[in-house]
Structures are given as C-alpha cells and as structure tokens.
Motif scaffolding. Structure first.
Motif, PDB file in Angstrom:
ATOM      1  N   PHE A   1      64.802  78.922  54.877  1.00 50.71           N
ATOM      2  CA  PHE A   1      64.010  77.956  54.129  1.00 50.71           C
ATOM      3  C   PHE A   1      64.050  78.367  52.663  1.00 50.71           C
ATOM      4  O   PHE A   1      63.634  79.467  52.311  1.00 50.71           O
ATOM      5  N   TYR A   2      64.619  77.503  51.822  1.00 50.15           N
ATOM      6  CA  TYR A   2      64.620  77.719  50.379  1.00 50.15           C
ATOM      7  C   TYR A   2      63.573  76.810  49.766  1.00 50.15           C
ATOM      8  O   TYR A   2      63.435  75.646  50.168  1.00 50.15           O
ATOM      9  N   LEU A   3      62.870  77.345  48.788  1.00 49.88           N
ATOM     10  CA  LEU A   3      61.848  76.579  48.084  1.00 49.88           C
ATOM     11  C   LEU A   3      61.952  76.922  46.612  1.00 49.88           C
ATOM     12  O   LEU A   3      62.091  78.090  46.244  1.00 49.88           O
ATOM     13  N   LYS A   4      61.912  75.898  45.766  1.00 53.34           N
ATOM     14  CA  LYS A   4      61.914  76.144  44.326  1.00 53.34           C
ATOM     15  C   LYS A   4      60.948  75.178  43.668  1.00 53.34           C
ATOM     16  O   LYS A   4      60.728  74.071  44.158  1.00 53.34           O
ATOM     17  N   GLY A   5      60.356  75.661  42.576  1.00 50.71           N
ATOM     18  CA  GLY A   5      59.410  74.800  41.890  1.00 50.71           C
ATOM     19  C   GLY A   5      58.788  75.462  40.680  1.00 50.71           C
ATOM     20  O   GLY A   5      59.151  76.575  40.289  1.00 50.71           O
ATOM     21  N   ALA A   6      57.809  74.758  40.136  1.00 53.90           N
ATOM     22  CA  ALA A   6      57.089  75.246  38.963  1.00 53.90           C
ATOM     23  C   ALA A   6      56.291  76.494  39.325  1.00 53.90           C
ATOM     24  O   ALA A   6      55.743  76.603  40.419  1.00 53.90           O
ATOM     25  N   GLU A   7      56.235  77.419  38.371  1.00 50.14           N
ATOM     26  CA  GLU A   7      55.529  78.677  38.650  1.00 50.14           C
ATOM     27  C   GLU A   7      54.054  78.454  38.976  1.00 50.14           C
ATOM     28  O   GLU A   7      53.477  79.201  39.757  1.00 50.14           O
ATOM     29  N   THR A   8      53.442  77.424  38.413  1.00 54.39           N
ATOM     30  CA  THR A   8      52.028  77.168  38.691  1.00 54.39           C
ATOM     31  C   THR A   8      51.777  76.879  40.164  1.00 54.39           C
ATOM     32  O   THR A   8      50.732  77.217  40.696  1.00 54.39           O
ATOM     33  N   VAL A   9      52.758  76.276  40.828  1.00 56.18           N
ATOM     34  CA  VAL A   9      52.656  75.982  42.256  1.00 56.18           C
ATOM     35  C   VAL A   9      53.185  77.146  43.082  1.00 56.18           C
ATOM     36  O   VAL A   9      52.568  77.564  44.066  1.00 56.18           O
ATOM     37  N   MET A  10      54.312  77.681  42.679  1.00 59.60           N
ATOM     38  CA  MET A  10      54.996  78.694  43.475  1.00 59.60           C
ATOM     39  C   MET A  10      54.244  80.024  43.538  1.00 59.60           C
ATOM     40  O   MET A  10      54.318  80.728  44.540  1.00 59.60           O
ATOM     41  N   LYS A  11      53.514  80.361  42.496  1.00 57.19           N
ATOM     42  CA  LYS A  11      52.821  81.652  42.534  1.00 57.19           C
ATOM     43  C   LYS A  11      51.771  81.699  43.635  1.00 57.19           C
ATOM     44  O   LYS A  11      51.435  82.768  44.131  1.00 57.19           O
ATOM     45  N   ASN A  12      51.293  80.541  44.044  1.00 54.27           N
ATOM     46  CA  ASN A  12      50.324  80.497  45.147  1.00 54.27           C
ATOM     47  C   ASN A  12      50.990  80.573  46.508  1.00 54.27           C
ATOM     48  O   ASN A  12      50.313  80.637  47.524  1.00 54.27           O
ATOM     49  N   LYS A  13      52.321  80.559  46.540  1.00 56.88           N
ATOM     50  CA  LYS A  13      53.073  80.594  47.798  1.00 56.88           C
ATOM     51  C   LYS A  13      53.559  81.999  48.142  1.00 56.88           C
ATOM     52  O   LYS A  13      54.141  82.196  49.191  1.00 56.88           O
TER      53      LYS A  13
ATOM     54  N   ARG B   1      51.046  59.948  58.060  1.00 57.91           N
ATOM     55  CA  ARG B   1      52.329  60.637  57.972  1.00 57.91           C
ATOM     56  C   ARG B   1      52.411  61.583  56.771  1.00 57.91           C
ATOM     57  O   ARG B   1      52.793  62.733  56.916  1.00 57.91           O
ATOM     58  N   GLU B   2      52.075  61.109  55.590  1.00 55.96           N
ATOM     59  CA  GLU B   2      52.254  61.914  54.385  1.00 55.96           C
ATOM     60  C   GLU B   2      51.467  63.225  54.458  1.00 55.96           C
ATOM     61  O   GLU B   2      51.997  64.297  54.163  1.00 55.96           O
ATOM     62  N   ARG B   3      50.219  63.162  54.871  1.00 59.25           N
ATOM     63  CA  ARG B   3      49.391  64.371  54.960  1.00 59.25           C
ATOM     64  C   ARG B   3      49.917  65.313  56.035  1.00 59.25           C
ATOM     65  O   ARG B   3      50.005  66.524  55.831  1.00 59.25           O
ATOM     66  N   LEU B   4      50.301  64.760  57.189  1.00 62.48           N
ATOM     67  CA  LEU B   4      50.797  65.599  58.278  1.00 62.48           C
ATOM     68  C   LEU B   4      52.122  66.273  57.929  1.00 62.48           C
ATOM     69  O   LEU B   4      52.329  67.453  58.244  1.00 62.48           O
ATOM     70  N   VAL B   5      53.000  65.533  57.279  1.00 62.99           N
ATOM     71  CA  VAL B   5      54.270  66.128  56.850  1.00 62.99           C
ATOM     72  C   VAL B   5      54.002  67.229  55.826  1.00 62.99           C
ATOM     73  O   VAL B   5      54.583  68.318  55.899  1.00 62.99           O
ATOM     74  N   GLN B   6      53.106  66.962  54.881  1.00 63.82           N
ATOM     75  CA  GLN B   6      52.771  67.976  53.873  1.00 63.82           C
ATOM     76  C   GLN B   6      52.190  69.222  54.538  1.00 63.82           C
ATOM     77  O   GLN B   6      52.504  70.347  54.146  1.00 63.82           O
ATOM     78  N   ASN B   7      51.374  69.051  55.562  1.00 70.45           N
ATOM     79  CA  ASN B   7      50.838  70.200  56.286  1.00 70.45           C
ATOM     80  C   ASN B   7      51.960  71.023  56.930  1.00 70.45           C
ATOM     81  O   ASN B   7      51.917  72.247  56.929  1.00 70.45           O
ATOM     82  N   CYS B   8      52.956  70.333  57.466  1.00 71.87           N
ATOM     83  CA  CYS B   8      54.104  71.030  58.060  1.00 71.87           C
ATOM     84  C   CYS B   8      54.867  71.829  57.011  1.00 71.87           C
ATOM     85  O   CYS B   8      55.268  72.971  57.246  1.00 71.87           O
ATOM     86  N   VAL B   9      55.069  71.224  55.841  1.00 69.71           N
ATOM     87  CA  VAL B   9      55.785  71.911  54.768  1.00 69.71           C
ATOM     88  C   VAL B   9      54.987  73.147  54.337  1.00 69.71           C
ATOM     89  O   VAL B   9      55.545  74.231  54.155  1.00 69.71           O
ATOM     90  N   GLU B  10      53.686  72.991  54.203  1.00 69.12           N
ATOM     91  CA  GLU B  10      52.858  74.120  53.794  1.00 69.12           C
ATOM     92  C   GLU B  10      52.864  75.233  54.840  1.00 69.12           C
ATOM     93  O   GLU B  10      52.741  76.410  54.490  1.00 69.12           O
ATOM     94  N   GLU B  11      53.038  74.887  56.099  1.00 65.85           N
ATOM     95  CA  GLU B  11      53.144  75.916  57.141  1.00 65.85           C
ATOM     96  C   GLU B  11      54.386  76.786  56.935  1.00 65.85           C
ATOM     97  O   GLU B  11      54.386  77.964  57.226  1.00 65.85           O
ATOM     98  N   LEU B  12      55.443  76.189  56.401  1.00 63.50           N
ATOM     99  CA  LEU B  12      56.664  76.945  56.105  1.00 63.50           C
ATOM    100  C   LEU B  12      56.446  77.915  54.945  1.00 63.50           C
ATOM    101  O   LEU B  12      57.003  79.002  54.934  1.00 63.50           O
ATOM    102  N   GLU B  13      55.697  77.454  53.988  1.00 60.84           N
ATOM    103  CA  GLU B  13      55.529  78.215  52.754  1.00 60.84           C
ATOM    104  C   GLU B  13      54.699  79.444  53.002  1.00 60.84           C
ATOM    105  O   GLU B  13      54.726  80.421  52.403  1.00 60.84           O
TER     106      GLU B  13
END
Length: 177
Positions: free
Chosen positions: A100-112, A165-177
């Motif tokens: 799993f690769y993830l990239k993004g803004a440091e403001t978001v990524m530092k919490n991951k 759908r949108e909230r549930l998918v986002q929850n799945c993505v956050e589970e990866l992070e």
C-alpha cells in the motif's frame, strides 16, 4: 529505502504512458490530470525507474537493471482536495508482495505515521517550506495476504453500499493507513 522511494514514485499515481510512434518505444508521452504527477514519474525515470505501461488493472515499470516489473492494481484511491492524499494497493506479480503506497500533504500524512516520526516530518517539511519548496510525504506499508483478504471483503461491501458508500469507503482507506 531509496529504491522503495523511487518505486513509490513510479507506481503511486494515475499517469498513463503513451507512445506516439508505436515502433519507437523510446519516445513516450505521459497523460495525467496533474502536471505534478507527470513530474514525479519523470523524476523516477531520471533515476532509472521507468513507467512502461499502465491501465486500470496493471502497471509495468522497467527497473534500474532494465528488467520489467509487473504489478496488479488491487485498489486505487485517487487524489482529492478533501483528503489531500492518494493511495494505491498493488501486488508484485513475481513475488506476490502486497504493498500500500500513500502520498499526500504533510498536514494529513503526519497523522498517519507513528508519533515519534511526526517530529521528523514537521521539521523536514518546515525546512523545505522555508526554502520556498513544496513538500510531499510518501509512505508504504506491506500488507499480509490475510489482512488484505479481510480488508478487501470490507472494501467491496463498502463500495456496493447505496446509502453511505463514501463514508464506508473512506473508513476502509483509513484502516489501511
């Protein structure tokens, strides 16, 4: 670690290579919705990690030894201005490794990342910003086949949900992070 970073640049995007002259595969043009994505892919290419093919299901890159590496795209989470990040789950076809690769803004990524790593991200990004540079944080996570199988079931259910759908998918993505 550096090879992983360059590989992430070569794989974590939505760029498609095209060949204006199919008989000359040395001339490539990159199609993407963002010039930043193209710039990152070209940078990886300058470090001998070349994007060769990409469609909805697969990515092929030529590594520094000029050997092709084939990946299956298992899930793709495009960049959005709301999430300020994008991610992709891929499977290396030869080894079966799930990444799993993830990239993004440091403001978001530092919490991951783990709390002790946040200081490094903050300091590094602040120093670069003080130089007038833009920053991007890139991460990778190896997934076990068991974790992915369980996660994939949840993700398919979330994508099929008609009400939330949108909230549930986002929850799945956050589970990866």
């Amino acid at each position: 670690m550096i090879r992983d970073f360059i590989t992430a640049l070569a794989l974590c995007h939505n760029v498609t290579p095209t060949y204006p002259n199919p008989e000359n595969r040395n001339i490539v043009e990159y199609q993407a919705s963002s010039p930043d994505e193209v710039a990152l892919v070209k940078f990886a290419e300058s470090l001998d990690m070349r994007l060769v093919e990409r469609d909805q299901n697969t990515i092929t890159i030529d590594n520094a030894a000029k050997h092709p590496e084939n990946y299956e795209i298992l899930a793709n989470f495009p960049f959005s201005s709301d999430t300020k990040r994008m991610g992709i789950i891929i499977k290396h076809k030869n080894t079966g490794r799930l990444i799993f690769y993830l990239k993004g803004a440091e403001t978001v990524m530092k919490n991951k990342v783990k709390p002790n790593q946040r200081v490094v991200i903050d300091e590094s990004c602040d120093n670069l910003a003080n130089e007038g540079l833009r920053t991007l944080v890139i991460s990778q996570k190896l997934l076990s086949p068991e974790f992915y199988k369980d996660w994939s079931r949840k993700y398919e259910v979330a994508k099929a949900d008609l009400n939330d759908r949108e909230r549930l998918v986002q929850n799945c993505v956050e589970e990866l992070e």
